[in-house]
Write a protein that holds these residues in place. Structure first.
Motif, PDB file in Angstrom:
ATOM      1  N   PRO A 193      59.879 -25.491   9.049  1.00 62.14           N
ATOM      2  CA  PRO A 193      58.888 -25.198  10.099  1.00 62.14           C
ATOM      3  C   PRO A 193      59.506 -24.724  11.412  1.00 62.14           C
ATOM      4  O   PRO A 193      58.931 -23.884  12.102  1.00 62.14           O
ATOM      5  N   LEU A 194      60.667 -25.222  11.760  1.00 62.78           N
ATOM      6  CA  LEU A 194      61.309 -24.800  13.006  1.00 62.78           C
ATOM      7  C   LEU A 194      61.723 -23.337  12.943  1.00 62.78           C
ATOM      8  O   LEU A 194      61.491 -22.569  13.883  1.00 62.78           O
ATOM      9  N   VAL A 195      62.309 -22.918  11.824  1.00 63.59           N
ATOM     10  CA  VAL A 195      62.713 -21.522  11.662  1.00 63.59           C
ATOM     11  C   VAL A 195      61.481 -20.618  11.665  1.00 63.59           C
ATOM     12  O   VAL A 195      61.467 -19.560  12.290  1.00 63.59           O
ATOM     13  N   SER A 196      60.422 -21.063  10.972  1.00 68.04           N
ATOM     14  CA  SER A 196      59.182 -20.280  10.954  1.00 68.04           C
ATOM     15  C   SER A 196      58.584 -20.161  12.353  1.00 68.04           C
ATOM     16  O   SER A 196      58.101 -19.094  12.734  1.00 68.04           O
ATOM     17  N   ALA A 197      58.614 -21.227  13.112  1.00 65.35           N
ATOM     18  CA  ALA A 197      58.083 -21.186  14.478  1.00 65.35           C
ATOM     19  C   ALA A 197      58.910 -20.252  15.358  1.00 65.35           C
ATOM     20  O   ALA A 197      58.355 -19.537  16.199  1.00 65.35           O
ATOM     21  N   LEU A 198      60.227 -20.235  15.178  1.00 66.36           N
ATOM     22  CA  LEU A 198      61.070 -19.320  15.943  1.00 66.36           C
ATOM     23  C   LEU A 198      60.778 -17.865  15.584  1.00 66.36           C
ATOM     24  O   LEU A 198      60.748 -16.992  16.470  1.00 66.36           O
TER      25      LEU A 198
END
Length: 114
Positions: A10-15
Motif C-alpha cells: 500500500p505504501l508503494v501504491s500510495a507513492l
C-alpha cells in the motif's frame, strides 16, 4: 522482493498515486510554449493548461514572417499545443484519481481481525 509483490504494497501504491497526481497538476500549471520565435526573438507563449492566452501568437500572426518561407498560423499551433497538454495531463490525473480510489476502497485491506 518481486515487482508484483512490490506493487501490492500500500505504501508503494500510495507513492505512485501521489506522483501521478503531482505530475498531472504540475503539467497543467507549467507554461505552454511553441518551439517557434516571433520576429523579436521571443518564444511564443500560449498560456498554461488551465488558462490559455493567444495574444502573443495573434500578434506574431499579424506580422509578416522574416524569412518568407517561415511558418505562420501561430494561434492554431498554440491551440493545438494547449489541447495536447490538457489531454495528457488530464489522462494522468484521471489515472491517479482512479488508482487512488481503488487504493482507498480496496476490500482486502479492511479485514476484521479476530
Amino acid at each position: 522482493m518481486k515487482p508484483a509483490a512490490l506493487l501490492r504494497d500500500p505504501l508503494v501504491s500510495a507513492l505512485i498515486v501521489g506522483a501521478l497526481l503531482v505530475i498531472g497538476i504540475f503539467a497543467l500549471f507549467w507554461p505552454v510554449e511553441l518551439d517557434e520565435y516571433d520576429r523579436w526573438g521571443f518564444r511564443i507563449d500560449c498560456g498554461t493548461g488551465f488558462a490559455s492566452s493567444y495574444d502573443q501568437a495573434a500578434i506574431a500572426d499579424q506580422q509578416p514572417p522574416s524569412p518568407p518561407q517561415s511558418q505562420s498560423g501561430y494561434v492554431d499551433g498554440c491551440q493545438s499545443a494547449v489541447l495536447w497538454r490538457r489531454g495528457w495531463a488530464s489522462a494522468v490525473l484521471a489515472l491517479g484519481v482512479g488508482a487512488g480510489l481503488v487504493l482507498l476502497l480496496n476490500p482486502e485491506d479492511r479485514r476484521v481481525s479476530e
